[in-house]
Design an enzyme around this catalytic site. Structure first.
Site: not given
Lengths: 295, 197
Positions: B46-47, B78, B107, B133-134, B174, B176
């Site tokens: 998430g963020e 992440c 990050r 992802i990022r 990830h 998941e």
């Protein structure tokens, strides 16, 4: 080791990370920082929020790359930007700027009244608006990696977003209850590819993340949409057209996480100052309704 | 075991599913009393700024730090990796983490979303497809941190993307999202077992 960028899994996965969050429209670096400090999970960089596009009229286009770059430099959270429906060159420009998501948006003036962008052809993922399941599946078929309800942007009136969420949810539930041999006709009626219709019937959900957008102006609106099954919320004009943007932004973030807790919702709804004045969708003459753009 | 998944923002539903599919009770954690109910915690993707901000507002921040110090097993993917790092670089101004793993995490190290990728890697002896992802990477670790997976990055160096220190596990990628339960099983079977008193 085979490495791959821009795959459907990477594009759709990006939207998975935004779930349970609020994506806020911002027009400059200062607003972007306020949004990030309030807990926004991403920002949408644009020159004018929908309420101003509506008020000022004229053709609305992609934002100035300078302005997008400044917002990118100001925050660490993902930055999205809007391209006009069908305007694949605006999309290429946004991709080259390194924006994290492109919104092929009805809020801007469409550049093509028949075709949307072929979104498979890009490394950057796209989010598209939808008013019903058929429209959502047509966008996914074109490569959209995330869907949002359209609502009626720039009004502060949540009724259209509500209608679209009910419609999409209802049509999914209807598919789930059908016999397999009825799905061919369902696909014809939805004007959507059979394979996607079958997938939705089997899983009971869209194959991509579903956010809601259009007319959300209060923490209660955000929570309402989450209870209607949205994975997260876009707030356009609702934050920075209100009396106390920082406080309202933070309240909407909390309301999206604790959407099912009326006590938290009551707490965060206190003393937010003036909400955006808004326009009743029913008072908008049909040619000025943005949700009807896109097909 | 009762596995809690921090459900403030991000892809917590996928982690809940992975815990259930691995045969454990899976509970969402948004409040202090919910944290007290669980044996182990997963911090989802998430963020990281959003998750930290919400944890702070609802009193979970210090409580999670306390549980980490007390030895609760925690796995972060992440954003979860960032939140478990003692030190971060390229974060938002004043960005806080729970900490616990003696490492520095960069990050968005692999770049923006257009650079997000999937790749095959070796995690603790198993070959698997990993989705980044990022994603952050680990810039440096102390001797007490065990590196479980690395990738060769664009700066020409190999960077750790999965690490373990005691009862804490973190991955840049990830698991998941791929339906591959091996990283979750490693956490439940290798990290949690023994760590839960």
């Amino acid at each position: 080791m085979s490495e791959a960028v821009g795959t459907a899994r990477v594009k759709r996965g990006m939207a998975e990370m935004l779930k349970g969050g609020v994506i806020m429209d911002v027009v400059n670096a200062e607003q972007a920082k306020i949004a990030q400090d309030a807990g926004a999970c991403a920002v949408m960089a644009l020159e004018r929020v929908p309420a101003d596009i509506r008020a000022q009229g004229g053709v609305a286009r992609m934002s100035d790359p300078d302005m997008i770059e400044k917002i990118k430099a100001a925050v660490t959270i993902p930055v999205m930007a809007k391209a006009r429906i069908g305007h694949f060159v605006e999309a290429r420009i946004l991709e080259s700027l390194g924006v994290d998501y492109i919104d092929e948006s009805e809020v801007l003036t469409p550049s093509d009244y028949e075709n949307h962008i072929d979104k498979w052809d890009f490394k950057v993922p796209f989010v598209c608006g939808a008013t019903n399941l058929g429209e959502a599946l047509r966008r996914i078929n074109e490569g959209a990696a995330m869907i949002r309800s359209k609502g009626e942007a720039g009004t502060g009136d949540v009724s259209n977003a509500m209608m679209h969420m009910r419609k999409i949810g209802g049509e999914i539930r209807r598919l789930s209850s059908m016999r397999e041999d009825e799905l061919y006709v369902a696909a014809k009626e939805l004007q959507a590819p059979y394979a996607l219709v079958k997938e939705v019937a089997e899983t009971g959900k869209l194959p991509v993340v579903l956010f809601t957008a259009g007319g959300i102006a209060t923490p209660a609106d955000a929570a309402l949409m989450m209870q209607m099954g949205a994975d997260g919320v876009f707030i356009g004009s609702g934050i920075f057209k209100s009396g106390d943007p920082a406080k309202r932004a933070s309240a909407c973030v909390k309301a999206t996480t604790f959407f099912d807790d009326a006590k938290v919702l009551a707490d965060v709804s206190r003393g937010l100052g003036d909400a955006m004045v808004g326009i009743n969708v029913a008072d908008l003459p049909a040619p000025h309704r943005l949700a009807e753009r896109g097909w | 075991m009762k596995i809690g998944v921090l459900a403030l923002q991000g892809d917590f539903r996928e982690h809940l599913l992975a815990a259930k599919q691995s045969g454990h009770a899976a509970l969402t954690v948004r409040r202090i009393d919910e944290l007290a109910e669980v044996d182990a915690l997963i911090i989802p993707g998430g963020e990281s700024t959003t998750i930290a901000q919400l944890a702070r507002t609802f009193g979970l921040f210090e409580e999670i730090k306390k549980h980490i110090s007390a030895g609760m097993p925690v796995y972060g993917s992440c954003a979860g990796m960032i939140l478990l790092a003692d030190r971060i670089v390229d974060g938002a101004v004043g960005q806080e983490t729970f900490g616990g793993i003696d490492m520095t995490v960069r990050r968005n190290a692999f770049g923006r979303q257009v650079d997000s990728f999937e790749s095959d890697l070796n995690f603790a002896g198993s070959q698997m497809r990993a989705v980044f992802i990022r994603a952050p990477w680990v810039e440096e670790v102390s001797n007490s941190v065990q590196v479980l997976a690395e990738v060769l990055a664009s700066d020409g160096k190999r960077h750790p993307v999965a690490v373990r220190q005691g009862s804490l596990l973190a991955t840049s990628f990830h698991p998941e999202l791929t339906g591959d339960l091996r990283v979750h099983r490693y956490f439940f079977d290798q990290v949690c077992v023994g760590a839960i008193k």
